[in-house]
Design an enzyme around this catalytic site. Sequence first.
Site, short mmCIF file in Angstrom:
data_model
loop_
_atom_site.label_atom_id
_atom_site.label_comp_id
_atom_site.label_asym_id
_atom_site.label_seq_id
_atom_site.Cartn_x
_atom_site.Cartn_y
_atom_site.Cartn_z
N ASP A 169 0.85 -1.20 0.00
CA ASP A 169 0.00 0.00 0.00
C ASP A 169 0.88 1.24 0.00
O ASP A 169 1.57 1.54 0.97
CB ASP A 169 -0.90 0.01 1.25
CG ASP A 169 -1.85 1.20 1.25
OD1 ASP A 169 -2.97 1.06 0.73
OD2 ASP A 169 -1.46 2.28 1.75
N TYR A 191 3.25 9.78 -0.67
CA TYR A 191 4.37 9.24 0.10
C TYR A 191 5.71 9.44 -0.61
O TYR A 191 6.76 9.31 0.02
CB TYR A 191 4.19 7.74 0.39
CG TYR A 191 2.91 7.35 1.10
CD1 TYR A 191 2.10 8.29 1.73
CD2 TYR A 191 2.48 6.03 1.13
CE1 TYR A 191 0.92 7.94 2.35
CE2 TYR A 191 1.30 5.66 1.76
CZ TYR A 191 0.52 6.62 2.36
OH TYR A 191 -0.65 6.25 2.98
N LYS A 232 -2.57 5.90 -4.44
CA LYS A 232 -3.66 6.82 -4.14
C LYS A 232 -3.44 8.17 -4.81
O LYS A 232 -2.29 8.62 -4.94
CB LYS A 232 -3.78 7.05 -2.61
CG LYS A 232 -3.68 5.77 -1.80
CD LYS A 232 -3.95 5.98 -0.31
CE LYS A 232 -3.57 4.74 0.47
NZ LYS A 232 -2.16 4.64 0.84
N HIS A 265 -7.36 9.64 -1.99
CA HIS A 265 -6.69 9.57 -0.69
C HIS A 265 -7.52 10.22 0.43
O HIS A 265 -7.66 9.67 1.52
CB HIS A 265 -5.32 10.24 -0.81
CG HIS A 265 -4.31 9.74 0.17
ND1 HIS A 265 -2.96 9.66 -0.12
CD2 HIS A 265 -4.42 9.29 1.46
CE1 HIS A 265 -2.32 9.19 0.93
NE2 HIS A 265 -3.17 8.97 1.90
N LYS A 271 2.90 -0.86 8.82
CA LYS A 271 4.18 -0.37 8.27
C LYS A 271 5.30 -0.77 9.20
O LYS A 271 5.22 -0.55 10.42
CB LYS A 271 4.13 1.15 8.12
CG LYS A 271 5.46 1.80 7.74
CD LYS A 271 6.20 2.36 8.95
CE LYS A 271 7.54 2.96 8.59
NZ LYS A 271 8.29 3.39 9.79
N ARG A 278 10.16 -7.49 12.43
CA ARG A 278 8.77 -7.06 12.65
C ARG A 278 7.88 -7.44 11.46
O ARG A 278 6.70 -7.74 11.65
CB ARG A 278 8.71 -5.56 12.89
CG ARG A 278 9.21 -5.18 14.27
CD ARG A 278 9.20 -3.68 14.45
NE ARG A 278 9.58 -3.31 15.82
CZ ARG A 278 9.79 -2.08 16.21
NH1 ARG A 278 9.65 -1.07 15.36
NH2 ARG A 278 10.13 -1.81 17.45
N ASN A 331 4.59 -9.47 12.09
CA ASN A 331 3.28 -8.96 11.66
C ASN A 331 2.63 -9.87 10.61
O ASN A 331 1.42 -9.77 10.38
CB ASN A 331 3.42 -7.55 11.09
CG ASN A 331 3.91 -6.54 12.12
OD1 ASN A 331 3.91 -6.82 13.31
ND2 ASN A 331 4.32 -5.36 11.66
P1 NDP Z 1 1.01 1.49 11.96
O1 NDP Z 1 -0.12 1.31 12.90
O2 NDP Z 1 1.21 0.49 10.89
O3 NDP Z 1 2.32 1.61 12.86
C1 NDP Z 1 3.59 1.80 12.31
C2 NDP Z 1 4.58 2.02 13.45
O4 NDP Z 1 4.64 0.87 14.28
C3 NDP Z 1 5.99 2.29 12.97
O5 NDP Z 1 6.54 3.25 13.87
C4 NDP Z 1 6.70 0.94 13.14
O6 NDP Z 1 8.06 1.17 13.40
C5 NDP Z 1 5.98 0.35 14.33
N1 NDP Z 1 5.84 -1.12 14.27
C6 NDP Z 1 5.44 -1.87 13.22
N2 NDP Z 1 5.37 -3.18 13.55
C7 NDP Z 1 5.72 -3.25 14.86
C8 NDP Z 1 5.83 -4.33 15.79
N3 NDP Z 1 5.56 -5.58 15.41
N4 NDP Z 1 6.21 -4.04 17.05
C9 NDP Z 1 6.47 -2.77 17.44
N5 NDP Z 1 6.39 -1.70 16.60
C10 NDP Z 1 6.01 -1.94 15.33
O7 NDP Z 1 0.87 2.96 11.36
P2 NDP Z 1 0.90 3.66 9.93
O8 NDP Z 1 0.41 5.03 10.16
O9 NDP Z 1 2.20 3.50 9.28
O10 NDP Z 1 -0.21 2.89 9.08
C11 NDP Z 1 0.03 1.75 8.27
C12 NDP Z 1 -0.23 2.05 6.81
O11 NDP Z 1 -1.55 2.56 6.62
C13 NDP Z 1 0.67 3.14 6.20
O12 NDP Z 1 1.98 2.71 5.95
C14 NDP Z 1 -0.12 3.50 4.98
O13 NDP Z 1 0.05 2.51 3.99
C15 NDP Z 1 -1.55 3.46 5.51
N6 NDP Z 1 -2.02 4.79 5.95
C16 NDP Z 1 -2.99 5.40 5.19
C17 NDP Z 1 -3.49 6.63 5.52
C18 NDP Z 1 -4.55 7.24 4.67
O14 NDP Z 1 -4.86 8.42 4.86
N7 NDP Z 1 -5.14 6.53 3.75
C19 NDP Z 1 -2.99 7.38 6.69
C20 NDP Z 1 -1.97 6.66 7.44
C21 NDP Z 1 -1.55 5.40 7.08
P3 NDP Z 1 9.27 0.61 12.46
O15 NDP Z 1 9.00 1.00 11.04
O16 NDP Z 1 10.48 1.29 13.05
O17 NDP Z 1 9.28 -0.87 12.67
#
Ligand code: NDP
Length: 279
Positions: free
Chosen positions: A45, A50, A75, A108, A232, A238, A242
């Site tokens: 995604d 981005y 998007k 988006h 993400k 991770r 996940n």
């Molecule tokens: P998430 O809820 O996916 O959280 C991501 C964070 O959690 C990062 O800091 C990551 O750190 C950390 N993380 C990931 N896996 C683990 C784990 N197993 N244990 C501990 N920490 C973890 O948030 P996002 O906001 O990134 O949302 C996911 C996706 O949703 C985005 O990437 C995007 O594709 C989409 N999105 C869409 C939006 C929209 O408006 N349509 C808005 C926001 C997001 P690290 O990378 O350091 O591991």
Amino acid sequence: MTVPALPLNDGRTIPQLGLGVFQVPPEQTAEVVGTALEVGYRHIDTAQMYGNEKGVGDAIASSGIARDELFVTTKLNNSNHRPDDVRRSFDESLEELGLDHVDLFLIHWPMPEAYDGDYVSTWQAVAELTRDGRAKSVGVSNFEPDHLERIISETGVVPAVNQIEVHPRFGNEAARTASLERGILVEGWSPIGRARVLDDPVITTIAERIGRTPAQVTLRWHIERGDIVFPKTMHRARMEENFGLFDFTLSPEDVLAISALDQGAEGRLGPHPNNLNRW
Ligand code: NDP
């Protein structure tokens, strides 16, 4: 680990789990996505906003994985809602991705007070992108119930998905229900609440009891509710964690206990869609 494929309302299917690449720096995206593909992810995604579509495309090109085994979403940027800009912007996204089609193309944000309040012609232009197969499915993101109602009643085209903020502290139930009632699948963004829900005692207690991590329990909660997720992460360990969601289940009681963490509007991490009208 086999990821379930959920049926979309247009006859296609979507893998229920993927990798999100929001905030993955462009110069690291090819490596991060390449690692995810090695781990087994087949659904990515991204978004024009981005700035990392090229890295996604580069990883796909060098993976050797057949295109029809992959599901790629991008998007429309908020600056490109006018119909002519939709078409130009979509061409640019395909060019950056190096692909001849995307599996899913989304608006988006609705931007309900920009563009003279017109997100309907935007949706019409997005829907027309399916005609030549360059967008296999189309949908929306951050659409509230009234936004959904308006685009469907004025165009007759029902989005395949609505990608909205959903995590244990923000169930977003009104938008979720309005989507599901119309046959629109929900994609939950920030599914682990940007890691902020992972130390919640309700989640950590369940995790300890069933021998899973808090992230796995939280992601499995979405899966049990039938939603699509793409957490993400930049880290292989991770990504593997996940991805490990399909060899266990949560009891109905545990699902309810996690749903009860909903704080309503207080739990939101992002803006209310009605308040985002600039770019
Ligand atoms: P998430 O809820 O996916 O959280 C991501 C964070 O959690 C990062 O800091 C990551 O750190 C950390 N993380 C990931 N896996 C683990 C784990 N197993 N244990 C501990 N920490 C973890 O948030 P996002 O906001 O990134 O949302 C996911 C996706 O949703 C985005 O990437 C995007 O594709 C989409 N999105 C869409 C939006 C929209 O408006 N349509 C808005 C926001 C997001 P690290 O990378 O350091 O591991």
